[in-house]
Motif scaffolding. Structure first.
Motif, PDB file in Angstrom:
ATOM      1  N   ASP A   1     -45.385  14.751  21.468  1.00 35.08           N
ATOM      2  CA  ASP A   1     -44.056  14.837  20.854  1.00 35.08           C
ATOM      3  C   ASP A   1     -43.346  13.491  21.028  1.00 35.08           C
ATOM      4  OD1 ASP A   1     -41.610  15.526  19.906  1.00 35.08           O
ATOM      5  OD2 ASP A   1     -41.127  16.964  21.497  1.00 35.08           O
TER       6      ASP A   1
ATOM      7  N   TRP B   1     -56.866  11.763  23.067  1.00 34.32           N
ATOM      8  CA  TRP B   1     -55.905  10.794  22.512  1.00 34.32           C
ATOM      9  C   TRP B   1     -55.902  10.851  20.982  1.00 34.32           C
ATOM     10  CZ3 TRP B   1     -58.268   5.641  24.890  1.00 34.32           C
ATOM     11  CH2 TRP B   1     -59.534   5.410  24.370  1.00 34.32           C
ATOM     12  N   GLU B   2     -54.896  10.245  20.434  1.00 37.65           N
ATOM     13  CA  GLU B   2     -54.678  10.246  18.969  1.00 37.65           C
ATOM     14  C   GLU B   2     -54.540  11.662  18.411  1.00 37.65           C
ATOM     15  OE1 GLU B   2     -54.052   7.367  18.168  1.00 37.65           O
ATOM     16  OE2 GLU B   2     -54.995   6.416  19.886  1.00 37.65           O
TER      17      GLU B   2
ATOM     18  N   CYS C   1     -50.764   2.652  28.169  1.00 36.62           N
ATOM     19  CA  CYS C   1     -50.865   1.518  27.253  1.00 36.62           C
ATOM     20  C   CYS C   1     -52.234   0.886  27.505  1.00 36.62           C
ATOM     21  CB  CYS C   1     -49.740   0.518  27.515  1.00 36.62           C
ATOM     22  SG  CYS C   1     -49.888  -0.968  26.505  1.00 36.62           S
TER      23      CYS C   1
ATOM     24  N   ASN D   1     -55.077  20.871  20.181  1.00 37.42           N
ATOM     25  CA  ASN D   1     -54.089  21.790  19.599  1.00 37.42           C
ATOM     26  C   ASN D   1     -53.204  21.079  18.582  1.00 37.42           C
ATOM     27  OD1 ASN D   1     -55.060  23.709  21.312  1.00 37.42           O
ATOM     28  ND2 ASN D   1     -53.242  23.850  22.604  1.00 37.42           N
TER      29      ASN D   1
END
Ligand SMILES: Cc1cc2nc3c(=O)[nH]c(=O)nc-3n(C[C@H](O)[C@H](O)[C@H](O)COP(=O)(O)OP(=O)(O)OC[C@H]3O[C@@H](n4cnc5c(N)ncnc54)[C@H](O)[C@@H]3O)c2cc1C
Length: 544
Positions: free
Chosen positions: A195, A425-426, A219, A430
Motif C-alpha cells: 500500500d 517483491w513487485e 532499497c 495476494n
C-alpha cells in the motif's frame, strides 16, 4: 599384517563411486532446446542469446556466483576521517556477473529497436537466473526504469543513454563521469509496501528541484546511480528521481542505515535508507506518482515472472543430470518409474513458466491497446502462478539429489533460497491476485484479449476445453476477494495450457492439461499417472 588391507583396497573402499562426474562448462543456450524453440516461436534474437548462454554456462561464472553469495556486500558508512560516504562494496565476482549481463544487453536490448527485444530480454533473465539470480535485481531495475522516465522527457534525455549503455561502470562517481548507469527503486516504507499510498516521506520544493525527508525500508542495489522513489508533495504522492550525487558534484543526502540480512539473494545488497534533505527531481506530474512508478513496476513484473522459469530449469537440469549418473537399488535413478513420474510432473511447470513468460514478453514487444492489455493481465498471471509453482519444484528437485541436494557444493541451496523472493517483491501473491481482479473489472479489453488467447487453444485437447468451460461455469462473473487466488490459479493454468498446446503440442501440452487442469490426481509432485514421461523428460535431455 592380519586385520589390515592394502592401500589399493583402501582407495577402492573410500573412492567416489556412484557420484556424478563434475559437470564443467555447459552451454545454457545450446543445451536448452526448449529455450531455443520458445525464443524462436516468440521472436527472441538467437544471435544475442547464444553467446550469452555460452558465456554464463562456463564453470568460471558459476564459481563467480558462488563467491558473490559467500562474500556478501559490506557497508562502510564513513571514511577514515568520519565523513559520510555510504558505500557498499561488493565482491569482484558480483561485478563480473553484472559486467557480463549488462555487456550482453540484459538492461538495454529491449529498448534498442531490434525485433523481439523484450523476448530477448526475458530470455536473458531466464539464463542469468540459472547462474546467479541476485545480480538480476540491479539489471532488471535498470531495464524497467527506462520506460518510466518517459514521463519526463528532460530526465529521460539526461539518463536514458547511460541506462542503455552496455558498459558496466561500478565507480562511485557523479553520473557525468561514468560510462554507464544503473538505477534502483525505493518505494517500500516501514508502515507499508504493498500500500504505497501509506508512504510518509515528505517532498519540499527547493528552487527548480525538491528536497526529500523520510525513510525507505527496502532499497536494493543501493550503489545504483539513481533511484525512482515516492514521496508526499503538497499535491499528493509523487514520483521523484534521486541521484546519488547532486548537480553541484557533492554526495546526495541519502543515508544508508544498514543492509538487510537476507535468506537468499545474498550477493545483492538490500538497504534501509533515509533521505536527509536529498535533492530530487519530479518525474511526471505532481500527485500522480503511483502512475509514474507503475510503469517501472509493470516491467519489473515481467522479470519476476520469468526468473522462476530459470530457477526451475537450473534445478531440474541438476536433478536430471544427477539421476542420469546415480544408481540406487541396481538401477539408475532416471530409470526408476517413481523418479520419472516426479521429474516429469515438475518439468511441466518449468516448461509452462518458460513458454508463458516468453509469450507475455512478446506482448511487451507488440504495439497497440490489445497487446498492452494482454501484457498487463498476462504478466500478473505468470508472476503469480510461476512463482508459486517454483518453490515446490526447486524443493522437489533438491530432494532428487538426496542429501547432496541440501549441500552447498551443489547449486540447489542457492536456487532454493531465491525461490520465494520473486513472489514477494513487485506485488506479493495476494496483491497480484487482487490486481488481476481489478484489471479485469476496470479494463474490459484485458478480459477480451485473455478470452481470445484461451479460445485459441479450443479444440486441441478435450480436457482443456472441459476445464475452460468449468472455469467459466464456476465464475460467470468476477469472484469475491476471498476467491482471488483460486480464480488466478485456475486462469493462469488455463493460459499456460493454451500456450503449451499451441507451441509445445503432444507430450508436454497434453501432459500439462492432464497434470494441472484435469483433477484425478494427488497434490504432491509425481502423484499421478498417464503422463508421457519420455516425451516430457526429453526436454531436459535435449541438446545436452
Ligand atoms: C530482498 C528484498 C528486496 C527488496 N527490495 C526493494 C526495493 O529495492 N525497493 C522497494 O521499494 N521495495 C523493495 N522490497 C520490498 C518489497 O517490494 C515489499 O516487501 C513488498 O512489496 C511487500 O510489502 P510489505 O513488505 O510492506 O508487505 P505488506 O504490504 O505489509 O504485505 C504483507 C502481506 O499481506 C498481503 N496483502 C497486502 N494487501 C492485502 C490485501 N488487501 N488482501 C490480502 N492480502 C494482502 C501481501 O500480499 C503480503 O503477503 C524488497 C523486499 C525484499 C524481500
Amino acid at each position: 599384517m592380519p586385520g589390515s588391507i592394502s592401500i589399493e583396497e583402501l582407495e577402492d573402499l573410500t573412492g567416489a563411486r556412484n557420484q556424478p562426474p563434475p559437470r564443467g562448462d555447459r552451454d545454457l543456450w545450446q543445451g536448452d532446446g526448449a529455450l531455443r524453440a520458445a525464443a524462436a516461436a516468440f521472436g527472441g534474437a538467437a544471435e544475442a542469446l547464444a553467446p550469452y548462454g555460452a558465456a554464463l554456462g562456463r564453470e568460471e561464472m558459476r564459481a563467480a556466483g558462488r563467491e558473490a553469495n559467500r562474500c556478501t556486500p559490506r557497508f562502510t558508512p564513513f571514511d577514515a576521517g568520519g565523513r559520510r560516504i555510504d558505500r557498499v562494496e561488493f565482491h569482484p565476482a558480483y561485478h563480473d556477473l553484472l559486467r557480463l549481463g549488462i555487456g550482453a544487453g540484459y538492461s538495454a536490448i529491449a529498448w534498442e529497436g531490434a525485433p523481439g527485444g523484450h523476448v530477448s530480454h526475458a530470455a536473458m533473465v531466464y539464463l542469468h537466473s540459472q547462474v546467479e539470480p541476485s545480480t538480476c535485481c540491479p539489471m532488471t531495475m535498470t531495464y524497467a526504469a527506462v520506460p518510466a522516465l518517459r514521463a519526463s522527457p528532460d530526465l529521460a534525455g539526461e539518463w536514458a543513454d547511460g541506462l542503455l549503455s552496455r558498459n558496466y561502470d561500478p565507480s562511485d562517481a557523479p553520473a557525468g563521469e561514468k560510462a554507464g548507469f544503473t538505477m534502483g527503486m525505493a518505494m517500500t516504507e516501514k508502515q507499508g509496501g504493498s500500500d504505497v499510498r501509506a508512504n510518509v516521506t515528505k517532498a519540499m520544493r527547493d528552487g527548480e528541484g525538491w528536497r526529500l525527508y523520510g525513510h525507505k525500508w527496502f532499497c536494493s542495489a543501493p550503489m545504483s546511480d539513481a533511484f525512482l522513489t515516492l514521496a508526499q508533495a503538497p499535491g499528493g504522492l509523487s514520483c521523484f528521481l534521486v541521484a546519488r550525487w547532486q548537480p553541484d558534484g557533492s554526495r546526495n543526502a541519502i543515508r544508508i542505515q544498514r543492509l538487510k540480512e537476507k535468506l537468499g539473494n545474498r550477493a545483492n545488497a538490500s538497504a534501509e535508507i533515509e533521505y536527509h534533505g536529498a535533492y530530487a527531481e519530479m518525474l511526471g506530474e505532481e500527485g500522480h506518482g503511483v502512475r509514474a512508478i507503475l510503469e517501472m513496476v509493470h516491467h519489473t513484473r515481467l522479470d519476476t515472472a520469468m526468473a522462476p522459469a530459470g530457477l526451475m530449469r537450473a534445478a531440474l537440469d541438476e536433478a536430471y543430470y544427477w539421476c542420469t549418473h546415480r544408481s540406487a537399488f541396481q538401477r539408475r535413478l532416471i530409470d526408476q518409474p517413481l523418479m520419472r513420474a516426479v521429474l516429469a510432473d515438475l518439468t511441466l511447470d518449468w516448461l509452462g513458466a518458460l513458454y508463458l513468460g516468453l509469450r507475455v514478453a512478446a506482448a511487451f514487444d507488440e504495439t497497440g491497446a490489445e497487446a498492452r492489455a494482454f501484457a498487463r493481465i498476462g504478466v500478473a498471471l505468470a508472476k503469480f502462478l510461476s512463482n508459486k509453482r517454483c518453490i515446490g519444484v526447486v524443493g522437489e528437485a533438491m530432494e532428487a539429489l538426496g542429501g547432496m541436494g541440501y549441500v552447498e557444493d551443489t547449486p540447489l541451496p542457492l536456487l532454493f533460497r531465491e525461490t520465494p523472493l520473486n513472489s514477494i517483491w513487485e506485488g506479493s501473491g495476494n496483491v497480484i491476485c487482487l490486481d488481476i481482479l481489478r484489471t479485469l473489472a476496470r479494463e474490459p479489453l484485458a478480459g477480451e484479449v485473455l478470452a481470445a488467447e484461451l479460445e485459441a487453444a479450443r479444440g486441441l485437447n478435450r480436457a482443456y476445453d472441459a476445464a475452460l468451460e468449468a472455469h467459466r461455469a464456476r465464475w460467470p462473473a468476477l469472484p469475491c476477494e476471498g476467491e482471488a487466488r483460486w480464480f488466478a490459479e485456475s486462469l493462469g493454468g488455463l493460459l499456460t495450457a493454451s500456450v503449451l498446446l499451441r507451441h509445445r503440442p503432444g507430450a508436454v501440452g497434453d501432459g500439462y492439461v492432464r497434470a494441472r487442469l484435469s483433477g484425478g490426481r494427488g497434490q504432491v509432485a509425481g502423484a499421478l499417472g498417464g503422463l508421457d514421461e519420455a516425451g516430457i523428460l526429453g526436454a531436459l535431455g535435449e541438446g545436452a
